[in-house]
Design a protein around this motif. Structure first.
Motif, PDB file in Angstrom:
ATOM      1  N   THR A   9    -100.183 -30.792 -16.728  1.00  0.00           N
ATOM      2  CA  THR A   9    -101.410 -30.739 -15.949  1.00  0.00           C
ATOM      3  C   THR A   9    -101.534 -32.057 -15.205  1.00  0.00           C
ATOM      4  O   THR A   9    -100.862 -33.030 -15.548  1.00  0.00           O
ATOM      5  CB  THR A   9    -102.659 -30.443 -16.812  1.00  0.00           C
ATOM      6  OG1 THR A   9    -103.743 -30.078 -15.960  1.00  0.00           O
ATOM      7  CG2 THR A   9    -103.044 -31.607 -17.678  1.00  0.00           C
ATOM      8  N   ASN A  10    -102.349 -32.078 -14.179  1.00  0.00           N
ATOM      9  CA  ASN A  10    -102.612 -33.289 -13.406  1.00  0.00           C
ATOM     10  C   ASN A  10    -104.103 -33.541 -13.374  1.00  0.00           C
ATOM     11  O   ASN A  10    -104.886 -32.607 -13.211  1.00  0.00           O
ATOM     12  CB  ASN A  10    -102.111 -33.146 -11.962  1.00  0.00           C
ATOM     13  CG  ASN A  10    -100.608 -33.191 -11.885  1.00  0.00           C
ATOM     14  OD1 ASN A  10     -99.992 -34.138 -12.323  1.00  0.00           O
ATOM     15  ND2 ASN A  10    -100.012 -32.143 -11.335  1.00  0.00           N
ATOM     16  N   ALA A  31     -99.476 -32.844 -30.152  1.00  0.00           N
ATOM     17  CA  ALA A  31     -98.928 -33.891 -31.010  1.00  0.00           C
ATOM     18  C   ALA A  31     -98.801 -35.193 -30.239  1.00  0.00           C
ATOM     19  O   ALA A  31     -98.935 -36.271 -30.805  1.00  0.00           O
ATOM     20  CB  ALA A  31     -97.561 -33.476 -31.543  1.00  0.00           C
ATOM     21  N   CYS A  32     -98.565 -35.076 -28.940  1.00  0.00           N
ATOM     22  CA  CYS A  32     -98.355 -36.242 -28.089  1.00  0.00           C
ATOM     23  C   CYS A  32     -98.717 -35.857 -26.664  1.00  0.00           C
ATOM     24  O   CYS A  32     -98.427 -34.742 -26.234  1.00  0.00           O
ATOM     25  CB  CYS A  32     -96.885 -36.663 -28.161  1.00  0.00           C
ATOM     26  SG  CYS A  32     -96.438 -38.013 -27.060  1.00  0.00           S
ATOM     27  N   VAL A  33     -99.358 -36.776 -25.972  1.00  0.00           N
ATOM     28  CA  VAL A  33     -99.645 -36.581 -24.550  1.00  0.00           C
ATOM     29  C   VAL A  33     -99.172 -37.825 -23.824  1.00  0.00           C
ATOM     30  O   VAL A  33     -99.625 -38.930 -24.126  1.00  0.00           O
ATOM     31  CB  VAL A  33    -101.153 -36.365 -24.272  1.00  0.00           C
ATOM     32  CG1 VAL A  33    -101.399 -36.191 -22.784  1.00  0.00           C
ATOM     33  CG2 VAL A  33    -101.687 -35.165 -25.054  1.00  0.00           C
ATOM     34  N   ASN A  34     -98.249 -37.657 -22.904  1.00  0.00           N
ATOM     35  CA  ASN A  34     -97.809 -38.757 -22.056  1.00  0.00           C
ATOM     36  C   ASN A  34     -98.685 -38.789 -20.822  1.00  0.00           C
ATOM     37  O   ASN A  34     -98.781 -37.797 -20.103  1.00  0.00           O
ATOM     38  CB  ASN A  34     -96.349 -38.597 -21.618  1.00  0.00           C
ATOM     39  CG  ASN A  34     -95.406 -38.538 -22.789  1.00  0.00           C
ATOM     40  OD1 ASN A  34     -94.805 -37.506 -23.019  1.00  0.00           O
ATOM     41  ND2 ASN A  34     -95.283 -39.615 -23.529  1.00  0.00           N
ATOM     42  N   VAL A  35     -99.344 -39.914 -20.598  1.00  0.00           N
ATOM     43  CA  VAL A  35    -100.128 -40.136 -19.381  1.00  0.00           C
ATOM     44  C   VAL A  35     -99.206 -40.900 -18.448  1.00  0.00           C
ATOM     45  O   VAL A  35     -98.883 -42.061 -18.703  1.00  0.00           O
ATOM     46  CB  VAL A  35    -101.419 -40.928 -19.681  1.00  0.00           C
ATOM     47  CG1 VAL A  35    -102.206 -41.154 -18.404  1.00  0.00           C
ATOM     48  CG2 VAL A  35    -102.266 -40.203 -20.727  1.00  0.00           C
ATOM     49  N   LEU A  36     -98.775 -40.258 -17.390  1.00  0.00           N
ATOM     50  CA  LEU A  36     -97.767 -40.829 -16.501  1.00  0.00           C
ATOM     51  C   LEU A  36     -98.408 -41.648 -15.382  1.00  0.00           C
ATOM     52  O   LEU A  36     -99.627 -41.615 -15.182  1.00  0.00           O
ATOM     53  CB  LEU A  36     -96.898 -39.721 -15.922  1.00  0.00           C
ATOM     54  CG  LEU A  36     -96.176 -38.843 -16.954  1.00  0.00           C
ATOM     55  CD1 LEU A  36     -95.349 -37.775 -16.255  1.00  0.00           C
ATOM     56  CD2 LEU A  36     -95.317 -39.667 -17.890  1.00  0.00           C
ATOM     57  N   GLU A  54    -102.699 -38.111  -8.080  1.00  0.00           N
ATOM     58  CA  GLU A  54    -103.040 -37.517  -9.359  1.00  0.00           C
ATOM     59  C   GLU A  54    -102.302 -38.231 -10.486  1.00  0.00           C
ATOM     60  O   GLU A  54    -101.288 -38.888 -10.262  1.00  0.00           O
ATOM     61  CB  GLU A  54    -102.681 -36.034  -9.382  1.00  0.00           C
ATOM     62  CG  GLU A  54    -103.445 -35.209  -8.359  1.00  0.00           C
ATOM     63  CD  GLU A  54    -103.113 -33.747  -8.433  1.00  0.00           C
ATOM     64  OE1 GLU A  54    -104.032 -32.966  -8.704  1.00  0.00           O
ATOM     65  OE2 GLU A  54    -101.932 -33.390  -8.217  1.00  0.00           O
ATOM     66  N   VAL A  55    -102.821 -38.063 -11.698  1.00  0.00           N
ATOM     67  CA  VAL A  55    -102.204 -38.637 -12.897  1.00  0.00           C
ATOM     68  C   VAL A  55    -101.676 -37.468 -13.734  1.00  0.00           C
ATOM     69  O   VAL A  55    -102.457 -36.695 -14.302  1.00  0.00           O
ATOM     70  CB  VAL A  55    -103.219 -39.472 -13.696  1.00  0.00           C
ATOM     71  CG1 VAL A  55    -102.584 -40.012 -14.976  1.00  0.00           C
ATOM     72  CG2 VAL A  55    -103.762 -40.613 -12.839  1.00  0.00           C
ATOM     73  N   PRO A  56    -100.344 -37.322 -13.806  1.00  0.00           N
ATOM     74  CA  PRO A  56     -99.757 -36.213 -14.569  1.00  0.00           C
ATOM     75  C   PRO A  56     -99.842 -36.454 -16.073  1.00  0.00           C
ATOM     76  O   PRO A  56     -99.736 -37.588 -16.544  1.00  0.00           O
ATOM     77  CB  PRO A  56     -98.292 -36.189 -14.126  1.00  0.00           C
ATOM     78  CG  PRO A  56     -98.210 -37.072 -12.933  1.00  0.00           C
ATOM     79  CD  PRO A  56     -99.335 -38.044 -13.037  1.00  0.00           C
ATOM     80  N   LEU A  57    -100.013 -35.356 -16.798  1.00  0.00           N
ATOM     81  CA  LEU A  57     -99.954 -35.376 -18.257  1.00  0.00           C
ATOM     82  C   LEU A  57     -98.837 -34.458 -18.713  1.00  0.00           C
ATOM     83  O   LEU A  57     -98.700 -33.335 -18.208  1.00  0.00           O
ATOM     84  CB  LEU A  57    -101.264 -34.879 -18.870  1.00  0.00           C
ATOM     85  CG  LEU A  57    -102.536 -35.645 -18.564  1.00  0.00           C
ATOM     86  CD1 LEU A  57    -103.720 -34.990 -19.275  1.00  0.00           C
ATOM     87  CD2 LEU A  57    -102.416 -37.091 -18.977  1.00  0.00           C
ATOM     88  N   LEU A  58     -98.034 -34.927 -19.675  1.00  0.00           N
ATOM     89  CA  LEU A  58     -97.045 -34.107 -20.357  1.00  0.00           C
ATOM     90  C   LEU A  58     -97.542 -33.938 -21.781  1.00  0.00           C
ATOM     91  O   LEU A  58     -97.636 -34.910 -22.535  1.00  0.00           O
ATOM     92  CB  LEU A  58     -95.666 -34.788 -20.378  1.00  0.00           C
ATOM     93  CG  LEU A  58     -95.001 -35.072 -19.041  1.00  0.00           C
ATOM     94  CD1 LEU A  58     -93.663 -35.753 -19.270  1.00  0.00           C
ATOM     95  CD2 LEU A  58     -94.826 -33.794 -18.246  1.00  0.00           C
ATOM     96  N   ILE A  59     -97.866 -32.715 -22.141  1.00  0.00           N
ATOM     97  CA  ILE A  59     -98.528 -32.413 -23.410  1.00  0.00           C
ATOM     98  C   ILE A  59     -97.550 -31.637 -24.293  1.00  0.00           C
ATOM     99  O   ILE A  59     -97.050 -30.585 -23.879  1.00  0.00           O
ATOM    100  CB  ILE A  59     -99.793 -31.573 -23.146  1.00  0.00           C
ATOM    101  CG1 ILE A  59    -100.721 -32.299 -22.166  1.00  0.00           C
ATOM    102  CG2 ILE A  59    -100.491 -31.220 -24.451  1.00  0.00           C
ATOM    103  CD1 ILE A  59    -101.731 -31.392 -21.477  1.00  0.00           C
ATOM    104  N   LYS A  60     -97.307 -32.141 -25.500  1.00  0.00           N
ATOM    105  CA  LYS A  60     -96.415 -31.447 -26.433  1.00  0.00           C
ATOM    106  C   LYS A  60     -97.240 -30.704 -27.474  1.00  0.00           C
ATOM    107  O   LYS A  60     -98.079 -31.299 -28.152  1.00  0.00           O
ATOM    108  CB  LYS A  60     -95.465 -32.420 -27.129  1.00  0.00           C
ATOM    109  CG  LYS A  60     -94.213 -32.727 -26.310  1.00  0.00           C
ATOM    110  CD  LYS A  60     -94.481 -33.514 -25.080  1.00  0.00           C
ATOM    111  CE  LYS A  60     -94.605 -34.966 -25.427  1.00  0.00           C
ATOM    112  NZ  LYS A  60     -94.749 -35.898 -24.353  1.00  0.00           N
TER     113      LYS A  60
END
Length: 118
Positions: A9-10, A31-36, A54-60
């Motif tokens: 998501t962004n 479990a983990c969210v990377n804020v890119l 935008e600020v992307p999020l990688l959500i596991k």
């Protein structure tokens, strides 16, 4: 090997990205969210070509938690129509995938989930 998803998501800014990431971790929906780092997005919206930083999020997360995760993103995201895309993890370090599954396992106290962010 447990099933794991990476959900993308962004957010429009770092503050909303950080708040959403914290909420998802707090509720054990991720479990983990990377804020890119901020990126530039180009897209068509309501018949106009738009650009936005935008600020992307990688959500596991896991498929078991996906429905609740999507609902939490929708309830707490500032966009009218947020990008929510889930990609299955085909392979990964077994120990890491086990950790994602353990961290997102529903807990006995999940029944009274916190309300959306203000």
């Amino acid at each position: 090997m447990p099933e794991v998803l990476v959900v993308l998501t962004n957010c429009p800014d770092e503050a909303s990205a950080e708040a959403l990431a914290a909420l998802l971790i707090e509720r054990r929906l991720a479990a983990c969210v990377n804020v890119l780092a901020p990126c530039r997005s180009v897209y068509r919206w309501q018949d106009r070509i738009e650009t936005a930083t935008e600020v992307p999020l990688l959500i596991k997360t896991t498929p078991v938690r996906y429905v609740e995760l999507e609902a939490a993103i929708r309830a707490n995201h500032p966009y009218e129509l947020p990008e929510i895309v889930a990609v299955p993890v085909m392979r990964g370090l077994p120990g890491y995938l086990d950790w994602v599954a353990a961290e997102t396992a529903p807990q006995p106290d999940d029944e009274g989930a916190a309300p959306p962010l203000a």
